[in-house]
Write a protein that holds these residues in place. Structure first.
Motif, PDB file in Angstrom:
ATOM      1  N   SER A 163       0.822  -1.220   0.000  1.00  0.00           N
ATOM      2  CA  SER A 163       0.000   0.000   0.000  1.00  0.00           C
ATOM      3  C   SER A 163       0.850   1.261   0.000  1.00  0.00           C
ATOM      4  N   CYS A 164       2.107   1.114   0.377  1.00  0.00           N
ATOM      5  CA  CYS A 164       3.004   2.276   0.406  1.00  0.00           C
ATOM      6  C   CYS A 164       3.611   2.568  -0.963  1.00  0.00           C
ATOM      7  N   PHE A 165       3.377   1.672  -1.931  1.00  0.00           N
ATOM      8  CA  PHE A 165       3.991   1.831  -3.247  1.00  0.00           C
ATOM      9  C   PHE A 165       2.896   1.873  -4.322  1.00  0.00           C
ATOM     10  N   PRO A 166       2.226   2.988  -4.483  1.00  0.00           N
ATOM     11  CA  PRO A 166       1.090   3.071  -5.421  1.00  0.00           C
ATOM     12  C   PRO A 166       1.481   2.981  -6.885  1.00  0.00           C
ATOM     13  N   SER A 167       2.764   3.176  -7.204  1.00  0.00           N
ATOM     14  CA  SER A 167       3.188   3.187  -8.612  1.00  0.00           C
ATOM     15  C   SER A 167       3.858   1.887  -9.030  1.00  0.00           C
ATOM     16  N   GLY A 216      -8.390  -5.461 -17.314  1.00  0.00           N
ATOM     17  CA  GLY A 216      -7.428  -4.360 -17.405  1.00  0.00           C
ATOM     18  C   GLY A 216      -5.979  -4.773 -17.249  1.00  0.00           C
ATOM     19  N   LEU A 217      -5.708  -6.023 -16.875  1.00  0.00           N
ATOM     20  CA  LEU A 217      -4.324  -6.473 -16.681  1.00  0.00           C
ATOM     21  C   LEU A 217      -3.674  -6.747 -18.032  1.00  0.00           C
ATOM     22  N   GLN A 218      -2.532  -6.101 -18.273  1.00  0.00           N
ATOM     23  CA  GLN A 218      -1.786  -6.283 -19.513  1.00  0.00           C
ATOM     24  C   GLN A 218      -0.322  -6.538 -19.163  1.00  0.00           C
ATOM     25  N   LEU A 219      -0.035  -7.771 -18.785  1.00  0.00           N
ATOM     26  CA  LEU A 219       1.322  -8.140 -18.385  1.00  0.00           C
ATOM     27  C   LEU A 219       2.255  -8.149 -19.595  1.00  0.00           C
ATOM     28  N   GLU A 220       3.506  -7.744 -19.344  1.00  0.00           N
ATOM     29  CA  GLU A 220       4.554  -7.840 -20.352  1.00  0.00           C
ATOM     30  C   GLU A 220       5.555  -8.933 -20.003  1.00  0.00           C
ATOM     31  N   GLU A 221       5.765  -9.171 -18.705  1.00  0.00           N
ATOM     32  CA  GLU A 221       6.717 -10.196 -18.274  1.00  0.00           C
ATOM     33  C   GLU A 221       6.064 -11.081 -17.213  1.00  0.00           C
ATOM     34  N   LEU A 238       0.216 -16.076   3.488  1.00  0.00           N
ATOM     35  CA  LEU A 238       0.032 -15.294   2.269  1.00  0.00           C
ATOM     36  C   LEU A 238      -0.870 -16.101   1.347  1.00  0.00           C
ATOM     37  N   SER A 239      -2.038 -15.571   1.041  1.00  0.00           N
ATOM     38  CA  SER A 239      -3.022 -16.318   0.270  1.00  0.00           C
ATOM     39  C   SER A 239      -3.128 -15.787  -1.156  1.00  0.00           C
ATOM     40  N   PHE A 240      -3.488 -16.678  -2.071  1.00  0.00           N
ATOM     41  CA  PHE A 240      -3.688 -16.257  -3.451  1.00  0.00           C
ATOM     42  C   PHE A 240      -4.900 -15.323  -3.564  1.00  0.00           C
ATOM     43  N   HIS A 241      -5.907 -15.536  -2.717  1.00  0.00           N
ATOM     44  CA  HIS A 241      -7.055 -14.629  -2.701  1.00  0.00           C
ATOM     45  C   HIS A 241      -6.597 -13.181  -2.541  1.00  0.00           C
ATOM     46  N   ASN A 242      -5.705 -12.985  -1.590  1.00  0.00           N
ATOM     47  CA  ASN A 242      -5.228 -11.625  -1.304  1.00  0.00           C
ATOM     48  C   ASN A 242      -4.382 -11.089  -2.451  1.00  0.00           C
ATOM     49  N   LEU A 243      -3.540 -11.942  -3.006  1.00  0.00           N
ATOM     50  CA  LEU A 243      -2.714 -11.523  -4.136  1.00  0.00           C
ATOM     51  C   LEU A 243      -3.576 -11.132  -5.330  1.00  0.00           C
ATOM     52  N   LEU A 244      -4.596 -11.914  -5.592  1.00  0.00           N
ATOM     53  CA  LEU A 244      -5.473 -11.626  -6.714  1.00  0.00           C
ATOM     54  C   LEU A 244      -6.189 -10.284  -6.527  1.00  0.00           C
ATOM     55  N   GLN A 245      -6.570 -10.000  -5.298  1.00  0.00           N
ATOM     56  CA  GLN A 245      -7.193  -8.699  -5.016  1.00  0.00           C
ATOM     57  C   GLN A 245      -6.220  -7.556  -5.292  1.00  0.00           C
ATOM     58  N   PHE A 246      -4.969  -7.756  -4.913  1.00  0.00           N
ATOM     59  CA  PHE A 246      -3.935  -6.753  -5.189  1.00  0.00           C
ATOM     60  C   PHE A 246      -3.789  -6.542  -6.694  1.00  0.00           C
ATOM     61  N   VAL A 247      -3.744  -7.630  -7.454  1.00  0.00           N
ATOM     62  CA  VAL A 247      -3.592  -7.526  -8.908  1.00  0.00           C
ATOM     63  C   VAL A 247      -4.774  -6.786  -9.519  1.00  0.00           C
ATOM     64  N   LYS A 248      -5.975  -7.044  -9.026  1.00  0.00           N
ATOM     65  CA  LYS A 248      -7.155  -6.353  -9.547  1.00  0.00           C
ATOM     66  C   LYS A 248      -7.074  -4.851  -9.294  1.00  0.00           C
ATOM     67  N   GLU A 249      -6.576  -4.492  -8.113  1.00  0.00           N
ATOM     68  CA  GLU A 249      -6.485  -3.078  -7.777  1.00  0.00           C
ATOM     69  C   GLU A 249      -5.396  -2.367  -8.579  1.00  0.00           C
ATOM     70  N   ARG A 250      -4.341  -3.105  -8.948  1.00  0.00           N
ATOM     71  CA  ARG A 250      -3.210  -2.484  -9.649  1.00  0.00           C
ATOM     72  C   ARG A 250      -3.145  -2.880 -11.126  1.00  0.00           C
ATOM     73  N   ALA A 251      -4.192  -3.462 -11.655  1.00  0.00           N
ATOM     74  CA  ALA A 251      -4.158  -4.010 -13.011  1.00  0.00           C
ATOM     75  C   ALA A 251      -3.701  -2.994 -14.052  1.00  0.00           C
ATOM     76  N   GLY A 252      -4.070  -1.747 -13.877  1.00  0.00           N
ATOM     77  CA  GLY A 252      -3.710  -0.740 -14.867  1.00  0.00           C
ATOM     78  C   GLY A 252      -2.228  -0.430 -14.920  1.00  0.00           C
ATOM     79  N   ARG A 253      -1.494  -0.716 -13.837  1.00  0.00           N
ATOM     80  CA  ARG A 253      -0.066  -0.386 -13.776  1.00  0.00           C
ATOM     81  C   ARG A 253       0.848  -1.604 -13.860  1.00  0.00           C
ATOM     82  N   LEU A 254       0.411  -2.731 -13.321  1.00  0.00           N
ATOM     83  CA  LEU A 254       1.282  -3.897 -13.175  1.00  0.00           C
ATOM     84  C   LEU A 254       1.711  -4.429 -14.538  1.00  0.00           C
ATOM     85  N   ARG A 255       3.018  -4.575 -14.730  1.00  0.00           N
ATOM     86  CA  ARG A 255       3.543  -5.040 -16.003  1.00  0.00           C
ATOM     87  C   ARG A 255       4.367  -6.322 -15.893  1.00  0.00           C
TER      88      ARG A 255
END
Length: 621
Positions: free
Chosen positions: A176-180, A251-256, A212-229
């Motif tokens: 949460s401390c790293f919004p970018s 909205g998720l568009q992974l490059e790597e 550390l659960s995949f449920h939580n990770l997936l929620q993080f990915v959904k929230e950051r989908a526009g930025r995560l590469r």
């Protein structure tokens, strides 16, 4: 004359030199020193700083030069480490862009003080820093978290690999401390996967304080989908259902994407991923043992912009799957090491086809492909062309001199060549000569070229002719480990590479002092050298060779049975930059000599000395 040049011009000139040469140039005079420091900073060199009180003055000097990329080693919770972190924050923090604390054990307080002093940080590596997450309270205080978020709002790359104590709560507090954030690694973290249709529908109250659960990770990915590469989930046991849920995030568009050693993944899951994330440019599926040719076919059809593909250790992959690689026109690096069913026939046809533009590969790794034969490689090599810089054919045991000649004819721009355990290679191949006992196996074009350039010799120690190893003057790394038929007759003549930085001649029983001295004269820039199990090397050979290798940093002399403490003394007097030495199982060297050597070169950080003088010891300093 050079002293009168402007600093900017000197900096520009030195920027063309390799890193080690830039360091040497900095010792010429004061003007060259400042120019070299500027050049080193411009190439974004990572500086490894050992955590000790002795490093404090160096940190201050690095700060004056505006160094922006560092790695701290031996970090712990001691007062000395705390002092070093304070010094880094004060002197380097204002312009630090990349910080690696990997494997360290800093305290939470010292870590927070450090990162709060690094407002322009873009890359943070906390891999293996379990001490930060043991308590589960890192950044749990809202006031502290707000300060960190304000200071590190520009962080793009976060590495949390190998953290055994990472939980949903601690991950959420940190992320949460790293919004970018654009790149995230959770490789080899313990992630729990609870199968079910409710993935991603959790509320904040359902986060776990103990795992550390995949449920939580997936929620993080959904929230950051526009930025995560970029995402690295290697070694997490990711199941097919989880990969599908991840790939379909809106909205998720992974490059790597790296999924190394996710052994439960299926070819169907990979096919689905390729449809969901067609913009991938880098994909690592190494060690996903259930994958078959169908996975490679799906990759080739769905990922048209793929540039980097790793398929190591896919034991079920066959030649049939390789036919699809021809449609990956932007592919730059391909790793198919340890794919033991791949003979190279289809790969050679794809790369050699005149009906399609072959990929401009810069790196090709086929190590441990035991089914690979000369016939396939000889068809493949002419198609690879001048773009190829890295070729790894280690442990392709059936390859012969014909492959060597083809490499030296067509791949003259190689910088890395690995042929370890290619036991059929002989002096003839390295010298570019024709062995009368061999039947011609080359393609007609290449065979005619070799015939014209390489007359039939009477003995293998003729001078190099035709396409010899000498053609590869851009080599920086060469591995001939266990090419046991090679002798001084070729090594002394063709190992003449002024740019070579890394060389392995281990397990060459015919290498003698004469060959060693010739190699030293021909390869004066070596920084890493492996000569283990070369039983004919003696103190006399090292007395001739060592003076040519002032830049050696890593040296392996294990199981060299004729060497004595005299060689250690010679190395200590001439190789002042040495950092790592292996003299394990050298019966002529005793522990007293090892201790004396360490006193002579205190900067040597590791000396392997198992069974030296009959003792089972490892001295690590």
């Amino acid at each position: 004359m050079a002293d009168s040049l402007p600093l900017e011009m000197l900096t520009y000139i030195l920027s063309f030199l390799p890193l080690s040469d830039q360091k040497e140039a900095s010792l010429v005079n004061r003007a060259w020193y400042y120019a070299a420091q500027n050049a080193l900073r411009e190439t974004n060199v990572r500086y490894n700083i050992p955590v000790s009180s002795a490093s404090l003055s160096a940190i201050k000097n690095l700060g004056l030069r505006g160094i922006s990329c560092i790695s701290l080693t031996n970090l712990d919770g001691s007062p000395a480490s705390h002092q070093v972190l304070q010094s880094v924050a004060y002197h380097l923090g204002p312009h630090l862009e990349s910080l690696c604390l990997g494997g360290g054990s800093p305290t939470e307080a010292s870590f927070l003080a450090l990162i709060l002093g690094c407002p322009v940080l873009r890359t943070l590596d906390l891999s293996g820093c379990n001490s930060l997450f043991t308590s589960g309270t890192l950044l749990a205080q809202p006031e502290t978290a707000q300060c960190v978020r304000k200071a590190l709002s520009g962080l793009r790359d976060l590495n949390l690999a190998g953290l055994r104590d990472l939980t949903d709560l601690s991950f959420n507090h940190l992320s949460s401390c790293f919004p970018s954030l654009e790149r995230l690694s959770l490789a080899y973290c313990h992630i729990t996967f609870e199968l079910g249709p409710t993935w991603g529908s959790i509320s904040p109250q359902e986060t776990s304080p103990s795992q550390l659960s995949f449920h939580n990770l997936l929620q993080f990915v959904k929230e950051r989908a526009g930025r995560l590469r970029a995402l690295d989930l290697s070694g997490t046991g990711l199941p097919p259902e989880a990969l599908q849920a991840l790939g379909q995030v809106t909205g998720l568009q992974l490059e790597e994407l790296s999924l190394h050693s996710c052994r439960d993944l299926s070819s169907e899951a990979v096919a689905t991923l390729c449809r969901q994330q067609p913009g991938l440019t880098s994909l690592d599926l190494s060690g996903c043992s259930e994958l078959t040719d169908r996975a490679l076919l799906a990759v080739s059809r769905g990922l048209q912009h793929l540039r980097h593909l790793s398929l190591r250790k896919l034991q079920r992959l066959t030649d049939a799957g390789c036919t699809a690689l021809g449609s990956l026109h932007e592919l730059q690096s391909l790793d198919m090491a340890e794919c033991c069913l791949v003979s190279g026939r289809e790969l050679a046809q794809v790369l050699g086809s005149v009906h399609r533009a072959p990929p401009a590969l810069t790196s090709l790794r086929l190590a441990y492909c035991s089914s690979l034969k000369d016939a396939s490689v000889l068809t493949m090599i002419p198609a690879l062309g001048p773009s190829l810089k890295v070729l790894d054919l280690s442990s392709c045991v059936a390859l012969t001199n014909q492959t060597m000649k083809a490499i030296c004819t067509y791949l003259i721009h190689l910088s890395v060549l690995r042929l370890a355990w290619c036991k059929e290679l002989q002096d003839w191949g390295l010298l570019g000569l024709k062995d009368p006992s061999e039947e011609p196996m080359l393609s007609p074009q290449l065979h005619q070229e070799v015939e014209n350039q390489a007359p039939d010799p009477q003995e293998p120690n003729s001078e190099p002719q035709g396409p010899s190893l000498l053609m590869l003057q851009g080599l920086q790394e060469l591995d001939l480990t266990a090419c046991s038929k090679l002798t001084d007759a070729s090594l002394a003549k063709v190992l003449q590479f002024p740019q070579l930085r890394q060389l392995s001649l281990s397990l060459l029983p015919a290498l003698t002092d004469m060959g060693l001295a010739a190699v030293a004269r021909g390869c004066p820039s070596l920084e890493r050298l492996a000569l283990s199990h070369c039983s004919h090397l003696s103190d006399e050979g090292w007395a001739q060779a060592a003076r040519f290798w002032p830049r050696l940093k890593h040296l392996n002399l294990s199981s060299c049975s004729q060497l004595t403490e005299q060689t250690l003394d010679t190395i200590g007097q001439t190789c002042k930059q040495l950092r790592v030495l292996d003299v394990a199982m050298c019966p002529g060297i005793n522990m007293a000599a090892v201790r004396q050597f360490q006193a002579q070169l205190p900067q040597v950080t590791c000396i392997q000395s198992r069974f030296v003088g009959g003792a089972d010891l490892t001295l690590t300093l």
